[in-house]
Design an enzyme around this catalytic site. Structure first.
Site, PDB file in Angstrom:
ATOM      1  N   ASP A 120       0.834  -1.210   0.000  1.00 53.27           N
ATOM      2  CA  ASP A 120       0.000   0.000   0.000  1.00 53.27           C
ATOM      3  C   ASP A 120       0.859   1.246   0.000  1.00 53.27           C
ATOM      4  O   ASP A 120       1.853   1.322   0.713  1.00 53.27           O
ATOM      5  CB  ASP A 120      -0.895   0.039   1.236  1.00 53.27           C
ATOM      6  CG  ASP A 120      -1.818  -1.169   1.291  1.00 53.27           C
ATOM      7  OD1 ASP A 120      -1.804  -1.951   0.324  1.00 53.27           O
ATOM      8  OD2 ASP A 120      -2.524  -1.318   2.294  1.00 53.27           O
TER       9      ASP A 120
ATOM     10  N   LYS B 183      -5.365  11.175  11.814  1.00 53.78           N
ATOM     11  CA  LYS B 183      -5.161  10.334  10.629  1.00 53.78           C
ATOM     12  C   LYS B 183      -6.151  10.607   9.500  1.00 53.78           C
ATOM     13  O   LYS B 183      -5.773  10.932   8.380  1.00 53.78           O
ATOM     14  CB  LYS B 183      -5.227   8.864  11.027  1.00 53.78           C
ATOM     15  CG  LYS B 183      -5.058   7.951   9.820  1.00 53.78           C
ATOM     16  CD  LYS B 183      -4.936   6.489  10.183  1.00 53.78           C
ATOM     17  CE  LYS B 183      -4.918   5.684   8.898  1.00 53.78           C
ATOM     18  NZ  LYS B 183      -4.815   4.270   9.101  1.00 53.78           N
TER      19      LYS B 183
ATOM     20  N   ASP C  71      -4.773   2.354  -4.507  1.00 52.99           N
ATOM     21  CA  ASP C  71      -3.388   2.611  -4.123  1.00 52.99           C
ATOM     22  C   ASP C  71      -2.838   1.458  -3.302  1.00 52.99           C
ATOM     23  O   ASP C  71      -1.952   1.618  -2.486  1.00 52.99           O
ATOM     24  CB  ASP C  71      -3.258   3.931  -3.365  1.00 52.99           C
ATOM     25  CG  ASP C  71      -4.182   3.979  -2.168  1.00 52.99           C
ATOM     26  OD1 ASP C  71      -4.861   2.980  -1.910  1.00 52.99           O
ATOM     27  OD2 ASP C  71      -4.216   5.018  -1.499  1.00 52.99           O
TER      28      ASP C  71
END
Lengths: 341, 1311
Positions: free
Chosen positions: B907, B976, B1151
């Site tokens: 990732d 985050k 991704d």
DNA sequence: GCTCTTACTACTGACAATATCGTTAGTACCCCC
DNA sequence: GGGGGTACTAACGATATAAGTTTTAGTAAGGGC
């Protein structure tokens, strides 16, 4: 010693009117009060309490106070510019200023139940409360929802209406007045006019000039003979006209949930004959109602022509239907789902 | 800190390179000298990756995005809409054989001038149908018809070679040995527009027999004239004929079939028995699809035997052999393993094969078998459903079942039976109306007349699909839509009618395809196995052609209308048994009620039409397995998807999918088509095909665990438990405070919401599991296409690797690869990552797995043990799968020998930021997102958290109370999501909400925590901004560009845009070309929804072909993230293509890139190389160049102070203009003049050009001044003047000096 | 006097839809010149 | 016979609906330096 009253020129200097509109002519306010004859309900005005919601600059409040000297007169106003002018003018006077938001339900419970700063007398729901009255200005179009909720409160006998059938003097936009006062069969007939019909006797007391009478029930102008004032006496002048309604709550049915469901749904198909429109009430409703309604001509009527009596009748039938749908499921939960495809 | 060698410096060093590549020079060698490895050896495309070619095409002057190429006929919206509607109606009429109506539609189409050049295609369609349906009875008749039509009715239209192909095909229906026929044929060939080959290329008109007749019998054409795909078939046909002439074919002879060179001798009697059994079972279970299915069946039967024998020829154990001999290889009766007992686990067999030879033989056989199954799958869904209902019904009847709670299928069958006659009657009425239409209408009753009028509208569409199928589709669609759209026990009417209409259309399309296919190949029946190969190839050529040919979509209104007709019939007939309580007697009452009811609900004062499903039915539905009703277009494929060759050819075999999922954006399709036709996006196709060709299978052990959990009905991890029914809170007493009433409403809404979201996740999980069950042991593929930014998604929505943890856990690569030392390591790292332990160094992560070796073992062996370790993972199901894989590997003496099928993920660390950092050249930012080599991975979130804390400390020191409270509460987790979504343009409010979600765990008071969140968000934003300074400057620049573009005006603007006076509609959307050449058009336009009357109610839908003003706000908000997404999509496709080229199995979730454990190292190298390749060019600069070019001569609206010199000049010019016009000059006039000026400037004529240079317009005045900035005003009052200025984009922000090539050695870039 | 902040009002695409009414545009027919 | 006018209808657009209120940006004003 009477409270001072500021005139139009002074008050129109206020920066923001927050979308609300006020009649700012002292003389006309007096004439309207002449016409209203609230003494009929409030035999002894000096014993009454008045709660004035969204009072704005408070001109009418002072006029009312000077005229009737009620036992207690409270204004509830949350908007800073108005609060400011109210304080300047009436701080320390018999008019009490409550800096709360009339939109919030808690404002009332706090004021009445917790702080006990304004406690109206509770009277049974039999005749109009003769010690308590509400005045409010809901001329901001954004407040139309609140207006309708207050009418619902009459039905539910909660909010300020828990103190009995409390008379309300409501300044509203003309458009709202038209909606509320629409009679069966009229163009603007809708659920809120049925609500008005069901829970209240409402009069049109005063209205801006230049309003087409035909937008109202043709008997209304004769029976109510509203006072017509000039738009120039209101501020801000731009925007639609306003009207003053005298709302007198009255006795009504209590099975409101079913009534609400039936009324709401039938008025969607307002020009569809009842026999067909009823099918939208639930699975197989057409069969049921065709079988239960005895008068065959009744089912040929259009929902828009029905009176509140008619709706009560239908509600009653609906209530007796063994296969009626769950009326509390009649809502949509937020818009979710729909991924990409 | 950011060092700033300004962009200009950098730019100058780049200029030579850019100039060369702009000119598209072949001399330009990829800058790959730096990397001398194979990464850029891809010939042709080279460094430009497709951008240059593509962007030039979509900007070339000849290209008009609003031309008919995408199905719109001209840039006038209304016209294009009309054409579309006429088309679909034409098609419908032709297929329903309403030829009179069809002809009059042709006449209408002919009237649309802009459509004229394409008209012949429509005429051909009509002609072909006439011919195919035997309405022309002689060659001369057809000749006469054609000359009549083209010389009289459609004067300005010429035939083309397709017309001639139709003529040829028709002529060949007659005895071609007759001289007259031959003469006609000769004439046709002489008439050819572009040569005989062009006529013969129409394989979807000419049949094999036609080719055979022309070639073998008449010798009119040579073999070389015949399309490649047809040749082998033709040769074979010739042989067969010879044989036929010589002798009767020997059945037994042909039982000797050979596969891969192995001759298999088979006992003929046994085969005969098989054969009979098979025919028997087909007749019993599934009704043949159409009349010539019998022929196809024979082929299948043969094929079946071939497959079986091929398989039995492999080295298998006894049990497997037995399974294979018992397995019914008939594609039709074995669509998928619904019944587990009957199924054959191909994966298991494949896995047990030891030699490569066996494996490849096996796969070949399986692929053959799957070809047939895929075909059956895509075509048989509705029949299968119906047969099941019927079966259950008859079984119930046989049992004498009269229970109240009838089986669902029994009910469905009853509805179906009741509905069918109604539908048939309606179809009949429609055709009667059409018959009347032909003989000129006659007056009937008024009501009927109205109904008949409506029939004229929908009639053609209703006659296309078999009524039986329409009934089934209607029922299935409605059941499937239960509880969608936020309606508790029902659905939105609008959605229902459209869905049914769409499903009918889909059915029509695939039926059409199948029909024409079997028609085209009908003469090729009983043939040998080799031929099948050719046949398949020929068929797929044929199919692709057919699919591409189809440009017609039914208008939404037509879908809605037939949908509503069918639904109202179903409402009318479908009944359920109900019970209720009499409110007076309190007795239970039984009765019958319609299963569906139409009604309305209010939401925020707006009405919403709903179709309610009766409670008693809803209860039943919850228990059923609805997998049967999943449309096959929504399932993974059993064979490799059709590769993408152009923008609408790829994916499923019998359904058209487009490369880009555009939601009604014709503009987007136009751009796509232009570059696709110029073959400018082959890199995209390559990447996408790699994704589609990765074979998968279901992880059976994991499936079994899930299955057990599921059947328990209990809530488990992310699977919600079974819930009986929605119980709402009873209402409060009437006189309760309004706030109580409100609370009650909210509470119930919340309950309902929770209920339905639970229901839908459970339902969704059910779909996933059921699909997985059906695909157990199968080899399957995910066909992919792109969203409008170029991101790839699998077409099959329910079950795919983009799904949740559960779906991902269920998937394995079909191919296995030996782990090897690195593979084992990566498998461990993978496990660690799945536990969220992904910020440590690789060795630490390996260590993590090693430390938990017992947990792994235990998890794998006893997964459902209370508190099993894997359940504590961040992604538990995938963790469990990996545990099992590791456990199996560790059982071996040398775990490295283990053949692994588990995809291992790599990732990107905040991939959006990685791209931003590369674009902005932020060194700090690049370091934080691992673009810079480092010995351990950097954690952006932790870093931002740190920055925020230090900010808070500073603020706290100054006495900021909120800062003091917060400064110790900041963790990585708090920031985050905000950091991540910041890249995607999260709004301030959205971010506050995210942070509040975290803070509300710490702070009780909701209001207080919201206040804190608001405050904190500010700090987080500025911290991110500080860290990614360059990135943010770029983000702002992108935003500003898109704002200006979407508020700009094209010079050849439609006058209608100025209907609001000087406040025009802005029509320009932001368009850019990705590095791979894919043009991206932001589809954000105002929706123009209109009410459409249907049988049930009016519905509110938008016309997909309208070209509406852009939604500037969304254009602006969407561009920065979309641009980044288009980059990450490009990166992914490049990596995919590269991995594919090196033989890696590859999959991606945007991704997150997946491959076999042993290939991770290779993949990592590739993907870094591709990232560098992508960013070596200054993409921002290139974007600006592209914008400048694309939006050259566009103008925007500005305000300047009236007192300025410019304003005075403009006012003077306008006054003069007004005088000339004799009316007030408008902005539209000014634009027109400017357009003239620009046109003249480009003129060839020197005089005209000179005139233009002298010409003064309001725009040229501004241009002369250069910048209006000093006099520009923001106010909009009388002191300002509205003027037009040329569109100018802001300067590119300076770039930091991070060099993307550093990335090459950054092992934590993706990890 | 300038910049920055705050607050209000203007947006409205999520009236994330539909029934109904009024007006307009188009068509057909009839009558008159 | 033609033209014009009238009558009718389809088609489009506007408006009200229910009744806790709702984002979000842009602008104006105000206050602090």
């Amino acid at each position: 010693m009477p409270l001072p009253i500021r005139n139009y020129a002074q008050l129109s200097k206020i920066k923001h009117f927050y979308g609300s509109k006020f009649l700012l002519n002292e003389k006309i306010h007096d004439k309207i009060l002449d016409k209203l004859k609230i003494e009929k309900t409030f035999k002894n005005p000096k014993e009454m309490k008045v709660l004035d919601l969204y009072s704005g600059p408070g001109q009418h409040s002072a006029i009312f106070y000077n005229r009737y000297k009620p036992n207690q007169y409270g204004v509830m106003e949350s908007r800073p510019d108005f609060q400011k002018i109210l304080k300047e003018q009436y701080e320390g006077s018999p008019i009490q200023i409550f800096a709360k938001d009339p939109y919030e339900w808690t404002s009332y419970t706090d004021l009445i139940d917790s702080e006990k700063r304004f406690v109206p007398e509770k009277q049974p729901h039999e005749s109009l409360n003769d010690k308590f009255m509400v005045i409010a200005n809901l001329t901001n179009s954004a407040h139309e929802g609140l207006l309708m909720q207050w009418f619902n409160c009459i039905g539910n006998t909660n909010w300020l209406q828990r103190f009995g059938y409390v008379k309300m003097l409501l300044w509203v936009p003309v458009s709202s007045a038209i909606k509320l006062l629409a009679a069966p069969g009229m163009h603007m007939r809708s659920k809120c006019s049925v609500v008005r019909e069901a829970f209240t006797d409402t009069n049109l007391v005063a209205i801006s000039n230049g309003i087409e009478k035909k937008l109202f029930d043709k008997n209304l102008f004769e029976s109510n003979d509203p006072f017509i004032f000039q738009n120039e006496d209101t501020y801000p002048q731009r925007g639609d006209g306003i009207a003053l309604l005298e709302v007198n709550p009255k006795k009504h049915i209590t099975d409101l949930d079913n009534w609400d469901y039936v009324t709401k749904h039938l008025l969607i198909l307002r020009k569809t004959r009842l026999k067909d429109a009823v099918e939208s009430l639930g699975h197989g409703a057409k069969d049921y109602f065709s079988q239960k309604v005895e008068d065959p001509t009744f089912l040929n009527k259009y929902p828009v022509d029905l009176t509140n009596e008619d709706f009560n009748y239908l509600t009653n039938l609906f209530n007796l239907w063994p296969f009626k749908p769950d009326i509390y499921m009649d809502f949509i939960d937020i818009y979710q789902e729909e991924g990409m495809m | 800190m950011l060092r700033l060698p300004t962009r200009t410096i950098r730019k100058s060093s780049l200029i030579p390179k850019r100039l060369i590549s702009l000119k598209g020079s072949h001399l330009h060698k990829p800058a790959s000298d730096i990397f001398s490895n194979s990464s850029s050896s891809n010939s042709g495309v080279g460094q430009s990756l497709g951008f240059m070619k593509s962007s030039q095409i979509s900007m070339s002057p000849g290209f008009d995005p609003f031309d008919r190429s995408h199905a719109a006929a001209s840039n006038q919206t209304t016209q294009s809409r009309d054409v579309m509607q006429l088309w679909s109606l034409l098609e419908a009429c032709i297929c329903s054989k309403y030829y009179n109506r069809a002809f009059s539609i042709l006449q209408s189409l002919y009237m649309v001038g802009s459509h004229r050049p394409y008209f012949i295609d429509d005429y051909n369609m009509y002609l072909e149908s006439l011919v195919e349906n035997g309405l022309i009875s002689s060659i001369n008749e057809l000749d006469k018809k054609l000359s009549d039509d083209l010389q009289n009715t459609f004067k300005d239209v010429d035939y083309n070679d397709r017309t001639l192909a139709i003529m040829v095909h028709h002529a060949l229906k007659y005895n071609h040995f007759q001289l007259e026929t031959q003469n006609h044929l000769k004439i046709y060939f002489r008439m050819s527009v572009r040569g005989i080959r062009s006529i013969l290329s129409h394989v979807n008109i000419l049949t094999i027999s036609d080719y055979a007749a022309l070639h073998a019998d008449l010798k009119m054409i040579s073999l070389n004239d015949i399309p490649e795909a047809m040749k082998p078939l033709l040769e074979n046909k010739a042989q067969e004929r010879k044989k036929l002439d010589r002798e009767k074919p020997d059945m037994l002879e042909r039982e000797k079939v050979s596969v891969g060179g192995n001759s298999l001798d088979v006992d003929p009697r046994k085969i005969e028995a098989d054969h009979n059994k098979c025919i028997f079972s087909l007749d019993q279970e599934v009704k043949p699809l159409e009349k010539d299915a019998a022929t196809l069946k024979a082929v299948d039967t043969l094929n079946m035997r071939v497959v079986r024998h091929a398989l039995l020829g492999l080295s298998l154990n006894e049990k497997q052999k037995e399974q294979i001999s018992k397995f019914n290889f008939d594609a039709n009766s074995n669509l998928l393993n619904v019944d587990e007992k009957k199924s054959l686990d191909f994966f298991e067999i494949y896995r047990s094969l030891t030699t490569e030879e066996d494996k490849s033989k096996f796969e070949k056989a399986l692929d053959d078998f799957n070809q047939e199954r895929q075909r059956a799958l895509e075509n048989r869904a509705t029949d299968a459903a119906k047969e099941r209902w019927k079966h259950d019904f008859e079984e119930a009847k046989a049992r004498g079942d009269i229970s109240i709670e009838k089986r669902l299928n029994v009910k469905l069958w009853e509805w179906y039976s009741a509905m069918l006659p109604l539908v048939k009657e309606e179809v009949k009425l429609c055709s009667q109306v059409f018959a009347g239409y032909a003989n000129e209408k006659k007056n009937i009753l008024k009501m009927d007349a109205k109904q008949d009028k409506a029939r004229l509208d929908y009639g053609p569409y209703l006659s296309l699909v078999d009524p039986e199928k329409m009934c089934v589709i209607t029922i299935l669609e409605l059941l499937k839509l239960n509880s969608t759209g936020g309606i508790i026990e029902g659905m939105r009417t609008a959605r229902a009618v459209i869905s049914v209409g769409k499903a009918i259309e889909m059915e029509f399309r695939s039926e059409q395809l199948l029909k024409s296919e079997s028609q085209a190949f009908r003469d090729l029946g009983k043939n040998s196995h080799e031929l099948k190969r050719y046949l398949q190839r020929a068929k797929s050529t044929f199919r692709s052609m057919k699919i591409e040919e189809n440009k017609i979509m039914w208008p939404q209104t037509a879908r809605a209308k037939i949908g509503s007709i069918l639904i109202s019939m179903l409402i009318h007939v479908s009944k359920v048994e109900v019970e209720g309580v009499d409110p007076v007697t309190k007795q239970k009452v039984y009765g019958e009620a319609p299963a569906f009811a139409h009604g309305y609900q209010y939401h925020n004062g707006s009405k919403l039409g709903v179709l309610k499903i009766h409670r008693s039915l809803v209860h039943q539905l919850n228990g059923e397995r609805l997998v049967a009703s999943v449309q096959p277009q929504l399932l993974p494929m059993l064979v490799k998807p059709r590769p993408w060759k152009n923008w609408k050819s790829g994916g499923y075999y019998y359904t058209q999918s487009t490369l880009i999922r555009s939601k009604d954006s014709p503009e987007q399709i136009a751009y796509l088509k232009a570059v696709s036709d110029a073959n400018a996006i082959d890199t995209v196709y390559n990447g996408l095909n790699v994704l589609g060709e990765t074979p998968w299978t279901v992880n059976r052990p994991l499936f079994e665990v899930m299955s057990r959990v599921w059947n328990s009905g209990k809530q488990f991890l992310d699977i919600p438990g079974v819930q009986e029914k929605l119980t709402l809170v009873p209402p409060p007493p009437r006189e309760a405070d309004p706030s109580v009433h409100r609370e009650w409403k909210l509470k119930n809404k919340e309950l309902a919401n929770k209920f339905s979201s639970n229901r839908s996740t459970r339902c969704d999980s059910n779909y996933k599991l059921e699909i997985a069950r059906a695909f157990l042991g199968e080899k399957f593929y995910f066909p992919h296409n792109l969203d409008f930014r170029g991101r790839a998604y699998p077409l099959s929505p329910h079950f795919n690797h983009l799904g949740n943890d559960m779906s991902r856990g269920l998937l394995l690569f079909w191919n296995g690869k030996r782990l090897g030392p690195q593979g084992l390591k990566w498998l461990k790292v993978h496990l660690s990552n799945l536990f969220g332990f992904d910020k440590a160094s690789l060795n630490e992560r390996v260590q993590f797995a090693d430390e938990h070796v017992n947990d792994i073992k235990q998890s794998a062996q006893d997964p459902l043990r209370e508190g099993a370790w894997w359940m504590t993972a961040e992604k538990p199901w995938q963790a469990l799968a990996t545990c099992m894989e590791l456990n199996d590997a560790m059982k071996l003496d040398n775990p490295e020998d283990f053949i692994s099928h588990q995809p291992v993920h790599q990732d990107g660390t905040c991939n959006g930021l990685q791209h931003y950092a590369a674009l902005g050249g932020d060194i700090d930012g690049a370091t934080q997102v691992n673009l810079v080599p480092n010995d351990r991975p950097q954690d952006v979130y932790a870093h931002v958290a740190k920055l925020v804390i230090s900010r808070l400390q500073v603020a706290a020191a100054k006495g900021d109370e909120l800062a003091m409270i917060l400064k110790d509460k900041i963790t990585r987790k708090v920031v985050k999501q905000t950091v991540m979504t910041n890249v995607y343009g999260v709004t301030y409010v959205g971010a506050t909400f995210q942070i509040d979600k975290q803070l509300s765990n710490i702070f009780e008071d909701r209001k207080y925590s919201l206040e804190l969140s608001k405050y904190l968000t500010k700090h987080v934003f500025s911290a991110v901004r500080e860290l990614f300074q360059g990135a943010h400057l770029i983000q702002d620049w992108l935003g500003e560009c898109s704002k200006r573009i979407s508020k700009s005006i094209r010079l050849d603007v439609d006058e209608k845009s100025f209907k609001n006076g000087n406040k025009p509609d802005f029509m320009t959307s932001v368009i850019w070309t990705t590095p791979l050449g894919l043009p991206i058009v932001q589809p954000y336009r105002e929706t123009n929804k209109k009410q459409v009357t249907t049988n049930l109610q009016t519905i509110f839908i938008s016309d997909p072909f309208g070209v509406n003003p852009v939604n500037a706000r969304r254009q602006k908000a969407g561009f920065p993230p979309n641009f980044i997404h288009s980059l990450d999509a490009s990166h992914m496709l490049l990596s995919a293509a590269e991995c594919g080229r090196h033989g890696l199995d590859f999959a991606s979730v945007h991704d997150s890139y997946w491959t076999h454990a042993c290939d991770v190292d290779k993949m990592n190298v590739f993907l870094r190389e591709q990232f560098i390749r992508l960013h070596e060019v200054d993409l921002i600069e290139r974007l600006k160049d592209e914008f400048d070019e694309r939006y050259r001569n566009y103008v925007q609206i500005a305000r300047v102070e009236r007192t300025s010199e410019l304003a005075k000049q403009i006012i003077a010019l306008r006054t003069q203009l007004s005088k000339e016009l004799g009316r007030q000059a408008t902005l539209a006039d000014e634009i027109y003049l400017e357009k003239r000026r620009v046109q003249m400037l480009q003129s060839e004529d020197p005089q005209e050009k000179a005139d233009a240079e002298k010409m003064v317009t309001t725009v040229s005045l501004v241009e002369a001044i250069g910048s209006i900035e000093p006099i520009e005003s923001k106010k909009s009052d009388a002191s300002t003047l509205v003027i037009l200025t040329p569109l100018r984009l802001p300067q590119i922000p300076p770039k930091g000096n991070f060099d993307v090539r550093e990335l090459k050695n950054s092992k934590y870039f993706f990890s």
